[in-house]
Design a protein around this motif. Sequence first.
Motif, PDB file in Angstrom:
ATOM      1  N   ALA A 210       0.826  -1.185   0.000  1.00 47.53           N
ATOM      2  CA  ALA A 210       0.000   0.000   0.000  1.00 47.53           C
ATOM      3  C   ALA A 210       0.870   1.247   0.000  1.00 47.53           C
ATOM      4  N   THR A 211       0.306   2.338  -0.531  1.00 45.51           N
ATOM      5  CA  THR A 211       1.004   3.610  -0.515  1.00 45.51           C
ATOM      6  C   THR A 211       1.235   4.072   0.917  1.00 45.51           C
ATOM      7  N   THR A 212       2.454   4.518   1.192  1.00 45.17           N
ATOM      8  CA  THR A 212       2.768   5.105   2.488  1.00 45.17           C
ATOM      9  C   THR A 212       2.283   6.542   2.491  1.00 45.17           C
ATOM     10  N   PRO A 213       1.581   6.983   3.541  1.00 42.20           N
ATOM     11  CA  PRO A 213       1.124   8.376   3.566  1.00 42.20           C
ATOM     12  C   PRO A 213       2.291   9.343   3.380  1.00 42.20           C
ATOM     13  N   VAL A 214       2.096  10.323   2.519  1.00 42.01           N
ATOM     14  CA  VAL A 214       3.141  11.294   2.230  1.00 42.01           C
ATOM     15  C   VAL A 214       3.072  12.434   3.238  1.00 42.01           C
ATOM     16  N   THR A 215       4.179  12.688   3.896  1.00 36.88           N
ATOM     17  CA  THR A 215       4.262  13.777   4.863  1.00 36.88           C
ATOM     18  C   THR A 215       5.038  14.934   4.240  1.00 36.88           C
ATOM     19  N   PRO A 216       4.755  16.175   4.647  1.00 34.36           N
ATOM     20  CA  PRO A 216       5.473  17.323   4.080  1.00 34.36           C
ATOM     21  C   PRO A 216       6.987  17.168   4.236  1.00 34.36           C
TER      22      PRO A 216
ATOM     23  N   THR B  48       6.654  22.100 -14.008  1.00 34.24           N
ATOM     24  CA  THR B  48       6.475  23.506 -13.616  1.00 34.24           C
ATOM     25  C   THR B  48       6.204  23.698 -12.130  1.00 34.24           C
ATOM     26  N   THR B  49       6.283  22.646 -11.304  1.00 27.58           N
ATOM     27  CA  THR B  49       6.000  22.801  -9.868  1.00 27.58           C
ATOM     28  C   THR B  49       7.243  23.174  -9.067  1.00 27.58           C
ATOM     29  N   GLY B  50       8.425  22.894  -9.602  1.00 29.28           N
ATOM     30  CA  GLY B  50       9.651  23.085  -8.848  1.00 29.28           C
ATOM     31  C   GLY B  50      10.024  21.910  -7.971  1.00 29.28           C
ATOM     32  N   VAL B  51       9.126  20.943  -7.794  1.00 30.52           N
ATOM     33  CA  VAL B  51       9.447  19.729  -7.036  1.00 30.52           C
ATOM     34  C   VAL B  51      10.343  18.865  -7.911  1.00 30.52           C
ATOM     35  N   PRO B  52      11.540  18.494  -7.426  1.00 34.78           N
ATOM     36  CA  PRO B  52      12.509  17.822  -8.305  1.00 34.78           C
ATOM     37  C   PRO B  52      12.253  16.328  -8.469  1.00 34.78           C
ATOM     38  N   LEU B  53      12.800  15.809  -9.562  1.00 37.78           N
ATOM     39  CA  LEU B  53      12.711  14.396  -9.924  1.00 37.78           C
ATOM     40  C   LEU B  53      14.083  13.753  -9.842  1.00 37.78           C
ATOM     41  N   GLY B  54      14.118  12.520  -9.348  1.00 33.56           N
ATOM     42  CA  GLY B  54      15.312  11.696  -9.398  1.00 33.56           C
ATOM     43  C   GLY B  54      14.977  10.389 -10.091  1.00 33.56           C
ATOM     44  N   PRO B  55      15.323  10.219 -11.363  1.00 36.80           N
ATOM     45  CA  PRO B  55      14.992   8.982 -12.071  1.00 36.80           C
ATOM     46  C   PRO B  55      16.065   7.906 -11.893  1.00 36.80           C
ATOM     47  N   VAL B  56      15.700   6.797 -11.274  1.00 37.06           N
ATOM     48  CA  VAL B  56      16.593   5.645 -11.165  1.00 37.06           C
ATOM     49  C   VAL B  56      16.310   4.750 -12.371  1.00 37.06           C
ATOM     50  N   PRO B  57      17.266   4.596 -13.301  1.00 38.24           N
ATOM     51  CA  PRO B  57      16.989   3.887 -14.551  1.00 38.24           C
ATOM     52  C   PRO B  57      16.942   2.375 -14.374  1.00 38.24           C
ATOM     53  N   ALA B  58      15.732   1.834 -14.341  1.00 40.07           N
ATOM     54  CA  ALA B  58      15.570   0.399 -14.120  1.00 40.07           C
ATOM     55  C   ALA B  58      14.593  -0.210 -15.118  1.00 40.07           C
TER      56      ALA B  58
ATOM     57  N   GLY C  83       2.865  17.856  -0.218  1.00 34.16           N
ATOM     58  CA  GLY C  83       4.076  18.516   0.231  1.00 34.16           C
ATOM     59  C   GLY C  83       5.348  17.717   0.089  1.00 34.16           C
ATOM     60  N   ALA C  84       5.363  16.683  -0.766  1.00 28.56           N
ATOM     61  CA  ALA C  84       6.608  15.936  -0.997  1.00 28.56           C
ATOM     62  C   ALA C  84       7.692  16.895  -1.480  1.00 28.56           C
ATOM     63  N   SER C  85       8.893  16.724  -0.965  1.00 25.03           N
ATOM     64  CA  SER C  85      10.001  17.605  -1.353  1.00 25.03           C
ATOM     65  C   SER C  85      10.690  17.135  -2.622  1.00 25.03           C
ATOM     66  N   ALA C  86      10.455  15.881  -3.003  1.00 28.74           N
ATOM     67  CA  ALA C  86      11.063  15.319  -4.208  1.00 28.74           C
ATOM     68  C   ALA C  86      10.319  14.043  -4.564  1.00 28.74           C
ATOM     69  N   LEU C  87      10.470  13.639  -5.823  1.00 27.25           N
ATOM     70  CA  LEU C  87       9.879  12.388  -6.289  1.00 27.25           C
ATOM     71  C   LEU C  87      10.961  11.588  -7.001  1.00 27.25           C
ATOM     72  N   VAL C  88      11.139  10.352  -6.571  1.00 32.70           N
ATOM     73  CA  VAL C  88      12.121   9.445  -7.172  1.00 32.70           C
ATOM     74  C   VAL C  88      11.367   8.333  -7.882  1.00 32.70           C
TER      75      VAL C  88
END
Length: 308
Positions: A6-12, A90-100, A68-73
């Motif tokens: 299950a999805t873990t609740p996202v905290t700011p 356009t949100t400014g929230v950064p992405l970290g792509p792990v190539p798998a 309020g996630a500070s980043a998305l991987v």
Amino acid sequence: MSLGSATTPVTPGAVAVLANPSAGRGRHGGLLPAVRELLTAAGRPVCLLSAATAADAVAVCRRAVAAGASALVTVGGDGTVHAALQALATTGVPLGPVPAGTGNDFALATGFPADPTAAAAAIADAIRAGRTQGVDLARVSVADTPDRWYGAVLAAGFDAIVNERANRMRWPSGPRRYDLAILVELARLRPRRYRIVLDGEPHHLDAVLVAVGNCASYGGGMRICPAADPADGLLDVVVAGPVGRATLIRIKPQVYRGTHVGHPQVRSFRARQIIIEAAGVVGYADGERLGPLPLTVTAVPDALRLLR
């Protein structure tokens, strides 16, 4: 596209992680615990996102950003990244792509290591240092659908037609379905009449392949738009003219080296906005279905922040 939990609740302030264990035909199925450990060591709480479909993946990413996630991987291929882009652009929230994934064209084109563990470590270092870097995205407008974003390449010719056929087929399963779709569409190959408008200038031409690249490659390293630069504020358009089956088969292997653009029937353009019109073609971007042409593609500079 499920984490199996299950999805873990996202905290700011948390780092949200969207993983696709079936990406890359499952060869990185045990990668997620290592990624989570590296991210946790960077000093941020980590929340796992779960999604059963591509539409669900977009929705959970949007909810994570709103929470309020500070980043998305992302842990997967270009399809997983594509879902994240719909939430992050356009949100400014950064992405970290792990190539798998089977295709990791966006992650590699934007400078992330090809080894997924090394990429995760680099992302964790960027989180720890608070370091991000801007990169362009392409925004696509198709009639009667919300705008979509893509990072790598949009296909609007033979490759898109093959994808559309493969997605309609119920047999065979796996990669053989795509191989069969290629054979069927090669047998049916014919040039189509396109109207392509480049920054307001119309071009009418016959073509079998049209690609619009924010990055150079698609399909796991096929350098269809070899000069494309995701930091120049422009999109590269590559068009293969009215060639026959034999010529297309000869050109295709050259795409991996990017040398196909030297063929006399291949033309290249560069523009900020492109309108593509043709009958009977459905556009695909990052391997994901967009909708029937006509469509409009616009380069949006610095639309995405990357954890680099």
